[in-house]
Design an enzyme around this catalytic site. Sequence first.
Site, PDB file in Angstrom:
ATOM      1  N   MET A  96       0.878  -1.209  -0.029  1.00 31.47           N
ATOM      2  CA  MET A  96      -0.225   0.100   0.081  1.00 31.47           C
ATOM      3  C   MET A  96       0.878   1.226   0.277  1.00 31.47           C
ATOM      4  SD  MET A  96      -3.262  -0.197  -0.259  1.00 31.47           S
ATOM      5  CE  MET A  96      -3.836   1.508   0.345  1.00 31.47           C
ATOM      6  N   THR A 123      -3.383   1.908   8.427  1.00 28.11           N
ATOM      7  CA  THR A 123      -2.999   0.638   8.999  1.00 28.11           C
ATOM      8  C   THR A 123      -4.147  -0.060   9.858  1.00 28.11           C
ATOM      9  OG1 THR A 123      -0.514   1.724   9.122  1.00 28.11           O
ATOM     10  CG2 THR A 123      -0.999  -0.330  10.319  1.00 28.11           C
ATOM     11  N   THR A 124      -4.261  -1.458   9.960  1.00 29.58           N
ATOM     12  CA  THR A 124      -5.275  -2.013  10.517  1.00 29.58           C
ATOM     13  C   THR A 124      -4.799  -2.376  12.105  1.00 29.58           C
ATOM     14  OG1 THR A 124      -4.386  -4.303   9.947  1.00 29.58           O
ATOM     15  CG2 THR A 124      -6.162  -3.324   8.626  1.00 29.58           C
ATOM     16  N   HIS A 134     -14.960 -12.924  -2.714  1.00 24.45           N
ATOM     17  CA  HIS A 134     -13.319 -12.838  -2.586  1.00 24.45           C
ATOM     18  C   HIS A 134     -12.709 -13.894  -3.421  1.00 24.45           C
ATOM     19  CE1 HIS A 134     -14.300  -9.898   0.417  1.00 24.45           C
ATOM     20  NE2 HIS A 134     -13.104  -9.277   0.308  1.00 24.45           N
ATOM     21  N   LYS A 141      -8.361 -16.205   0.265  1.00 22.56           N
ATOM     22  CA  LYS A 141      -8.696 -15.546   1.408  1.00 22.56           C
ATOM     23  C   LYS A 141      -8.885 -16.540   2.727  1.00 22.56           C
ATOM     24  CE  LYS A 141     -11.802 -11.909   3.100  1.00 22.56           C
ATOM     25  NZ  LYS A 141     -10.820 -10.932   3.956  1.00 22.56           N
TER      26      LYS A 141
END
Lengths: 245, 245, 245, 245
Positions: free
Chosen positions: B10, B74-75, B130, B134
Amino acid sequence: MAVLGAAGRMGSTVVRAVQDAPDLELVAAVDAHEDLSVVVDAGAQVAVDFTVPSATEGNVHALVDAGVHLVVGTTGWDDDSLARVRDHLADRPGVGVLVAPNFALGAVLAMAFAARAARWFESVEVIELHHPDKVDAPSGTARHTASAIAAARAAAALGPLPDATTQSLDGARGADVDGVRVHSVRLRGLVAHEEILLGNAGEQLTIRHDSFDRVSFMPGVLLAVRQVGSRPGLTVGLEQLLDLA
Amino acid sequence: MAVLGAAGRMGSTVVRAVQDAPDLELVAAVDAHEDLSVVVDAGAQVAVDFTVPSATEGNVHALVDAGVHLVVGTTGWDDDSLARVRDHLADRPGVGVLVAPNFALGAVLAMAFAARAARWFESVEVIELHHPDKVDAPSGTARHTASAIAAARAAAALGPLPDATTQSLDGARGADVDGVRVHSVRLRGLVAHEEILLGNAGEQLTIRHDSFDRVSFMPGVLLAVRQVGSRPGLTVGLEQLLDLA
Amino acid sequence: MAVLGAAGRMGSTVVRAVQDAPDLELVAAVDAHEDLSVVVDAGAQVAVDFTVPSATEGNVHALVDAGVHLVVGTTGWDDDSLARVRDHLADRPGVGVLVAPNFALGAVLAMAFAARAARWFESVEVIELHHPDKVDAPSGTARHTASAIAAARAAAALGPLPDATTQSLDGARGADVDGVRVHSVRLRGLVAHEEILLGNAGEQLTIRHDSFDRVSFMPGVLLAVRQVGSRPGLTVGLEQLLDLA
Amino acid sequence: MAVLGAAGRMGSTVVRAVQDAPDLELVAAVDAHEDLSVVVDAGAQVAVDFTVPSATEGNVHALVDAGVHLVVGTTGWDDDSLARVRDHLADRPGVGVLVAPNFALGAVLAMAFAARAARWFESVEVIELHHPDKVDAPSGTARHTASAIAAARAAAALGPLPDATTQSLDGARGADVDGVRVHSVRLRGLVAHEEILLGNAGEQLTIRHDSFDRVSFMPGVLLAVRQVGSRPGLTVGLEQLLDLA
């Protein structure tokens, strides 16, 4: 409450919906050409008008004079006739009139969402799909949607939509409504459907409304009936009641 | 401005997007474990943080101390860590921090529209689709969407969703997220997609977002970079900037 | 096997796909303008041609003379050039050539299914959707699909498609391809997509193909490479290999 | 021809469809519990049976004895009862019986196309969508579709579907029907819908059927009525008449 145009397709559906609603009481069901005095005599506080373009404005002024709130779904209203009602209501401060071209909650939401999303996307097009007995293309709903999208893009100072087409069969790229392309599909089995496609690099947002039956208009009509008494003056469009903020 | 985590997937996409934006100047590209002093030394007014959960909160407090505005993708943020940033910002009245779990404009709009539409429909379900690599199901975005829908229904005092199912194969009706059914499809070729289906008698409203590529996050990141300086305090969620009212 | 046009976008993708296939061995990767003798010298049994319209027919005749089977994805073939290859192969009874305009299995299946379904439906229309940098509308795939549908309807003695439109904005009803309406949407974020809608009273059948990336052509190319040696003569179209009966 | 079960929902729709078909003549409309002798006495050559599971097998044997061809849409047939009809027809060489679980042409085509496409795709899942008053999930049609897909994959020696899910809310990944995931959506406003999604790297093929009204079964019923007389013996499934090769 009262229903005007009670023998018509929409009016009779409204009659049944009111009869099924425990919080509403139907006191008068008036056919398109009956006298409106029955509405007042029956003590109706709210009337729903699904009559004909030639009658609806007269109905509204007559019942506003009598202090009856109105929910109007008949077509044919324009800026001039709406202005006359607004003026009239200025003299009748407690009375509310709501005029809406579409009472399907999903269709109204689809249009509102498309207009709000439009400024955030580089591309947008509209596809409407109907049964093949429809005589006009694009549909009125699709034209309104495209115009609302175009207005939102203009307000955000977005330029023309990207389109590198140089070789095209006549009609392939759809109709141009205020710079937004609208495609009209006609297919046996369909009723009334609209799809708004919005695109940015790497992503797509799609908003689609399917209308299968006119019963879909009833939740919107009943919502308007319940709220119109507490909204004095003229309200245009069901979206005003939907708390979208 | 500065990018933290500039070597990540990212972060490096953000670096390119900033370099392509004529109104923004990149003065520092910091890898996840480099010292932040370079950001301040370079005179950055805004920093974008796409690092790792273990580093992001420390980064934010250090740069808030230095008076740098932050956009954080950011998670790993929770109510406690967000509260600590809010407290810190109370002492730094001119500084703005925006933390958002999703910068795809279309995904954010889809979730916001679904939550606003939910109270007007009898039924609603969520399908997320998706790629089959995943590991979790449903996706975080689909869970958030379902929770937001459930909250909107509860606020409108709607009851449980209609469902007459009495005989079911295990799993057929999907996962239950706050009473809303969520279905997870895994299919080779897909990236990240979400569809919210809302139904009333006679009509359906569908809102769908397709994410094909992480470049779709860049318009949202740049929007946040441009606005965060004029929004002092803590802002959570990109939808706050989208003017949806 | 050999790849002609190995430096091009499709050719280089084929090179990687062949290198990843355990049952295939790449013995020659030839750029568009290199001499073909390297193919024969390397002992290739099959060659894949993704070159340019001006070179492909010459390549085919030269390699047929050398007894090499060919899979051809280059555009520009017409009835005359195909006839010349057919004639040539009559003199080389063991050699197979497959020419196909599209190697995406899903696109080929969508077109084949649409043609087979067409005779059973009263209505049918085609929507194709591409990125806005495409210069032609409708796409070649959509034109082929519409023509195949029209041919199937004619073979079943079906009349014109129902359409009551009398008032239309220019272009709303799409382009007319052999009497079938085709609509071309152009949207940032899209790649190449086609949707065929078929309708009868009370039902709709929709067949949609989404192409996100040219890797989707590789299963079809490899399928053709594996089969072309056992199909002497000229084969036109990947659908011939798909066992659809 | 004759209609058995003429007072039921499907039977009465068939009666109207036959009356509207210029090439067919209705000579007997029999309620579920009336005597079948009226069918023979009226000289019917073909009978359509939409009665009840407890009556249909008896009806078929009685009318086969009388030399009447039959089109059967009643549910409840299994391998044993079908075998008994096949045996009986071996003694009545000119008589034809067609038993089909579904007469919607689009639904039959969707299932047939999905089964044919399945071997060419790495991934496949099924979504079925119905009104929320349905008691079973998944629908019978979706189960049949998933089983047919699983059989086609097994015949092509394909392995299990790719799925890296390790953390899942209960039910998120749908029901497992022969190894194929099936998701059941229940939504007010819907009737009966099925979507088959097939995916390869870089592409997706989607086949969707929407059933809005039971009139959609009539073209399939009339097709069967017109053909059953020229197909002696037992035919199972409308797809046998659709010339899909």
